[in-house]
Design an enzyme around this catalytic site. Structure first.
Site, PDB file in Angstrom:
ATOM      1  N   ASP A 144       5.609 -43.599 -13.159  1.00 25.41           N
ATOM      2  CA  ASP A 144       5.717 -43.079 -11.806  1.00 25.41           C
ATOM      3  C   ASP A 144       5.277 -44.199 -10.869  1.00 25.41           C
ATOM      4  O   ASP A 144       4.638 -45.169 -11.299  1.00 25.41           O
ATOM      5  CB  ASP A 144       4.802 -41.854 -11.684  1.00 25.41           C
ATOM      6  CG  ASP A 144       4.713 -41.325 -10.277  1.00 25.41           C
ATOM      7  OD1 ASP A 144       5.763 -41.160  -9.629  1.00 25.41           O
ATOM      8  OD2 ASP A 144       3.583 -41.065  -9.818  1.00 25.41           O
ATOM      9  N   ASP A 183       4.222 -43.720  -6.885  1.00 21.21           N
ATOM     10  CA  ASP A 183       3.168 -43.281  -5.970  1.00 21.21           C
ATOM     11  C   ASP A 183       2.017 -42.630  -6.741  1.00 21.21           C
ATOM     12  O   ASP A 183       2.229 -41.670  -7.489  1.00 21.21           O
ATOM     13  CB  ASP A 183       3.714 -42.248  -4.970  1.00 21.21           C
ATOM     14  CG  ASP A 183       4.798 -42.822  -4.068  1.00 21.21           C
ATOM     15  OD1 ASP A 183       4.923 -44.053  -4.007  1.00 21.21           O
ATOM     16  OD2 ASP A 183       5.511 -42.034  -3.418  1.00 21.21           O
ATOM     17  N   ASP A 210       0.595 -39.638 -12.508  1.00 18.16           N
ATOM     18  CA  ASP A 210      -0.680 -39.109 -12.016  1.00 18.16           C
ATOM     19  C   ASP A 210      -0.650 -37.613 -11.731  1.00 18.16           C
ATOM     20  O   ASP A 210      -1.651 -37.065 -11.269  1.00 18.16           O
ATOM     21  CB  ASP A 210      -1.092 -39.844 -10.732  1.00 18.16           C
ATOM     22  CG  ASP A 210      -0.189 -39.494  -9.557  1.00 18.16           C
ATOM     23  OD1 ASP A 210       1.038 -39.674  -9.685  1.00 18.16           O
ATOM     24  OD2 ASP A 210      -0.712 -39.043  -8.528  1.00 18.16           O
TER      25      ASP A 210
END
Length: 217
Positions: free
Chosen positions: A7, A9, A165
């Protein structure tokens, strides 16, 4: 072969302040209340349209497209004002590359911004694909984004890690049947990652290298 799909961001780069600034700018232009940075940790993760929807007052959700238009114009000029790599990320990617691990990025951030951030902050690395939100592909946790990455990989036995995250990233990995690593330094934290069922939890970027390296011994 091992492939590590990241990922963007909240995982590779701390983009929260620039996302928040662009959204708050749009809210100001429309005459609506702004939000503190902390609130944006829970607005992001499902694409910028959903970000704008969540940021608007409850009785103003119909103006999502209007806010999105202002957001895009502002963000296109300011997406690297405050964005930076998280500590240890550059070194972790370097270590993985040196071990022959294939690298890719799969994010819900609009693809044009994802590509530009990768080019500016991670130009030293050869990503198989940098894919983001677009009109023709469903957003994560739909597996279409991973299918496109898999198609670009060599046709050989491959162990894949999805690294992110949030629960969206963990669910994506689960939907695709690949191993997952949850990163606690991002926007959501350990509890969400554990509840989502992440296979591994990384407290530091080096933990990612250790989990991936264990499969190559």
């Amino acid at each position: 072969m091992i492939t590590a799909i990241f990922d963007l961001d909240g995982t590779l780069a701390d983009t929260l302040c620039d996302l928040a600034d662009a959204t708050n700018y749009g809210l100001r232009q429309l005459g609506y209340p702004e939000h503190p940075y902390e609130s944006y940790k829970y607005f992001v993760g499902n694409g910028v349209q959903k970000l704008c929807f969540r940021a608007l007052p409850e009785d103003k959700k119909s103006e999502t497209d209007k806010l999105l238009e202002i957001f895009r114009e502002y963000y296109s000029a300011h997406f690297l004002d405050k964005t930076k790599l998280y500590p240890g990320i550059w070194e972790a990617l370097q270590a993985l590359s040196q071990r022959g691990v294939k690298l890719a990025i799969a994010t819900n951030k609009p693809e044009e911004f994802a590509v530009q951030i990768a080019e500016k902050l991670l130009s030293e690395f050869n990503f198989v694909k940098v894919l983001g939100g677009c009109s023709y592909r469903p957003k994560k946790p739909d597996t279409a984004i991973l299918v496109e990455i898999f198609a670009a990989l060599p046709d050989e036995e491959n162990r894949v890690f999805m690294i992110g995250d949030s629960a969206v990233d963990i669910k994506l990995g689960q939907n695709a049947g690949v191993e997952t690593i949850g990163c606690t330094w991002g926007f959501r934290g350990r509890q969400e990652l554990e509840e989502a069922g992440a296979d591994h939890i990384a407290e530091t970027a080096d933990d990612i290298v250790q989990y991936v390296s264990l499969t190559d011994q």
